[in-house]
Design an enzyme around this catalytic site. Structure first.
Site, PDB file in Angstrom:
ATOM      1  N   LYS A  57      47.105 -44.311  26.075  1.00 41.13           N
ATOM      2  CA  LYS A  57      47.461 -45.232  27.151  1.00 41.13           C
ATOM      3  C   LYS A  57      49.251 -45.177  27.012  1.00 41.13           C
ATOM      4  O   LYS A  57      49.341 -46.589  27.583  1.00 41.13           O
ATOM      5  CB  LYS A  57      46.693 -46.164  27.394  1.00 41.13           C
ATOM      6  CG  LYS A  57      45.305 -46.202  27.816  1.00 41.13           C
ATOM      7  CD  LYS A  57      45.192 -45.578  28.908  1.00 41.13           C
ATOM      8  CE  LYS A  57      43.729 -44.916  29.335  1.00 41.13           C
ATOM      9  NZ  LYS A  57      43.454 -44.098  30.430  1.00 41.13           N
ATOM     10  N   GLY A  58      49.746 -44.647  26.258  1.00 40.06           N
ATOM     11  CA  GLY A  58      51.169 -45.069  26.132  1.00 40.06           C
ATOM     12  C   GLY A  58      52.060 -44.365  27.281  1.00 40.06           C
ATOM     13  O   GLY A  58      53.438 -44.663  27.274  1.00 40.06           O
ATOM     14  N   GLY A  59      51.458 -43.526  28.173  1.00 37.40           N
ATOM     15  CA  GLY A  59      52.240 -42.955  29.101  1.00 37.40           C
ATOM     16  C   GLY A  59      52.878 -41.519  28.859  1.00 37.40           C
ATOM     17  O   GLY A  59      53.708 -40.939  29.417  1.00 37.40           O
ATOM     18  N   THR A  60      52.303 -41.125  27.793  1.00 35.36           N
ATOM     19  CA  THR A  60      52.527 -39.717  27.410  1.00 35.36           C
ATOM     20  C   THR A  60      52.391 -38.776  28.481  1.00 35.36           C
ATOM     21  O   THR A  60      53.240 -37.777  28.760  1.00 35.36           O
ATOM     22  CB  THR A  60      51.902 -39.040  26.071  1.00 35.36           C
ATOM     23  OG1 THR A  60      50.530 -39.402  26.330  1.00 35.36           O
ATOM     24  CG2 THR A  60      52.413 -39.966  25.051  1.00 35.36           C
ATOM     25  N   ARG A  61      51.357 -38.713  29.297  1.00 35.10           N
ATOM     26  CA  ARG A  61      50.952 -37.708  30.191  1.00 35.10           C
ATOM     27  C   ARG A  61      52.211 -37.816  31.231  1.00 35.10           C
ATOM     28  O   ARG A  61      52.608 -36.771  31.710  1.00 35.10           O
ATOM     29  CB  ARG A  61      49.620 -38.100  30.843  1.00 35.10           C
ATOM     30  CG  ARG A  61      49.407 -37.477  32.077  1.00 35.10           C
ATOM     31  CD  ARG A  61      49.227 -35.785  32.084  1.00 35.10           C
ATOM     32  NE  ARG A  61      48.448 -35.409  31.199  1.00 35.10           N
ATOM     33  CZ  ARG A  61      48.079 -34.045  30.804  1.00 35.10           C
ATOM     34  NH1 ARG A  61      48.930 -32.955  31.614  1.00 35.10           N
ATOM     35  NH2 ARG A  61      47.366 -33.597  30.104  1.00 35.10           N
TER      36      ARG A  61
HETATM   37  N1  LIG Z   1      56.019 -45.525  34.016  1.00 36.57           N
HETATM   38  C1  LIG Z   1      54.919 -46.177  33.872  1.00 36.57           C
HETATM   39  N2  LIG Z   1      54.636 -47.496  33.763  1.00 36.57           N
HETATM   40  C2  LIG Z   1      53.459 -48.386  33.443  1.00 36.57           C
HETATM   41  N3  LIG Z   1      52.471 -47.573  33.215  1.00 36.57           N
HETATM   42  C3  LIG Z   1      52.533 -46.330  33.183  1.00 36.57           C
HETATM   43  C4  LIG Z   1      53.724 -45.676  33.545  1.00 36.57           C
HETATM   44  N4  LIG Z   1      53.322 -44.303  33.602  1.00 36.57           N
HETATM   45  C5  LIG Z   1      52.017 -44.031  33.093  1.00 36.57           C
HETATM   46  N5  LIG Z   1      51.403 -45.532  33.125  1.00 36.57           N
HETATM   47  C6  LIG Z   1      50.228 -45.528  32.886  1.00 36.57           C
HETATM   48  O1  LIG Z   1      49.830 -44.992  31.516  1.00 36.57           O
HETATM   49  C7  LIG Z   1      48.505 -44.810  31.367  1.00 36.57           C
HETATM   50  C8  LIG Z   1      48.100 -43.495  31.028  1.00 36.57           C
HETATM   51  O2  LIG Z   1      49.042 -43.323  29.533  1.00 36.57           O
HETATM   52  P1  LIG Z   1      48.778 -41.884  28.801  1.00 36.57           P
HETATM   53  O3  LIG Z   1      49.149 -40.706  29.587  1.00 36.57           O
HETATM   54  O4  LIG Z   1      49.218 -41.932  27.518  1.00 36.57           O
HETATM   55  O5  LIG Z   1      47.164 -41.699  28.748  1.00 36.57           O
HETATM   56  S1  LIG Z   1      46.339 -41.210  27.794  1.00 36.57           S
HETATM   57  O6  LIG Z   1      45.985 -42.049  26.679  1.00 36.57           O
HETATM   58  O7  LIG Z   1      47.130 -39.782  27.209  1.00 36.57           O
HETATM   59  O8  LIG Z   1      45.115 -40.350  28.350  1.00 36.57           O
HETATM   60  C9  LIG Z   1      47.827 -45.005  32.769  1.00 36.57           C
HETATM   61  O9  LIG Z   1      47.244 -46.187  32.915  1.00 36.57           O
HETATM   62  P2  LIG Z   1      45.733 -46.355  33.270  1.00 36.57           P
HETATM   63  O10 LIG Z   1      45.990 -45.928  34.874  1.00 36.57           O
HETATM   64  O11 LIG Z   1      45.399 -47.738  33.365  1.00 36.57           O
HETATM   65  O12 LIG Z   1      44.853 -45.447  32.613  1.00 36.57           O
HETATM   66  C10 LIG Z   1      49.107 -45.013  33.620  1.00 36.57           C
HETATM   67  O13 LIG Z   1      49.000 -45.631  34.860  1.00 36.57           O
END
Ligand SMILES: Nc1ncnc2c1ncn2[C@@H]1O[C@H](COP(=O)(O)OS(=O)(=O)O)[C@@H](OP(=O)(O)O)[C@H]1O
Length: 199
Positions: free
Chosen positions: A161-165
């Site tokens: 959930k760190g925004g890697t995707r």
């Molecule tokens: N720029 C930015 N700012 C704030 N939040 C953001 C951003 N980019 C991605 N997101 C949120 O990050 C969540 C997805 O993180 P990951 O891609 O690392 O997810 S995963 O763990 O690999 O599945 C996902 O959160 P959730 O929607 O709560 O799942 C995204 O909404």
């Protein structure tokens, strides 16, 4: 003298309904944990990733086919028609130029000073020698289905959930970036499968 099996004693004392419920709950729990343990292998890629991977495979297959055809032509085994030749040459040239641009971009971005640039250049050259597929290896290492297999030049590392995707999808927009469809989880889940798997 009467003989009682342990099962009949058990069933006679415990109501059958409770026994049934117990068996059912054990089965459901077992099923749940089985599904959890193979969750990764059950993760289906998103529809758009299917589309992206389909496009990637098609592009790579076309490129490898053209490259092999050109190689064969240079060896005198395959003849291009006059109509095919300019397209094939420009496709291979475009791909090679794109790779070169990417390497140049990495060098300029990663090297703020001249000495650092020299260091990074030699490091990149060394890495290129160590990990890149050479033309002679290409015919051995590449498959017609998946194209040329290489180790990545950049890795995105992040907590869940760190925004890697989001970062991956943003980078993927660049035409010179070739990114994996799904997160490969090489270092945390698939490390024992080795570099051949990672390519
Ligand atoms: N720029 C930015 N700012 C704030 N939040 C953001 C951003 N980019 C991605 N997101 C949120 O990050 C969540 C997805 O993180 P990951 O891609 O690392 O997810 S995963 O763990 O690999 O599945 C996902 O959160 P959730 O929607 O709560 O799942 C995204 O909404």
């Amino acid at each position: 003298m009467a003989f009682w099996s342990s099962t009949s004693v058990f069933t006679s004392k415990v109501p059958r309904k409770i026994l049934f419920m117990f068996t059912l709950s054990v089965s459901v729990t077992y099923l749940f944990y089985s599904l959890m343990s193979c969750y990764n292998s059950l993760q289906f890629p998103l529809q758009e990733n299917y589309a992206y991977q389909g496009r990637l495979v098609t592009e790579q297959t076309t490129f490898v086919t053209l490259r092999e055809k050109l190689y064969s032509a240079s060896q005198g085994t395959t003849e291009f028609t006059e109509a095919e030749r300019p397209t094939a040459v420009s496709a291979v040239k475009d791909h090679a130029e794109a790779e070169q641009r990417t390497v140049e971009w990495i060098r300029t971005q990663a090297s703020p000073t001249k000495s650092a640039a020299a260091y990074h250049t030699s490091a990149l050259d060394k890495e290129h020698q160590d990990f890149s597929t050479t033309d002679s290896e290409l015919r051995v290492n590449c498959t017609m289905d998946y194209g040329e297999k290489k180790l990545p030049q950049a890795i995105i590392i992040g907590v869940k959930k760190g925004g890697t995707r989001a970062l991956l999808e943003a980078l993927r927009v660049h035409p010179d970036v070739r990114a994996v469809g799904n997160e490969p989880h090489f270092f945390d889940r698939n490390y024992e499968k080795g570099l051949d798997w990672y390519r």
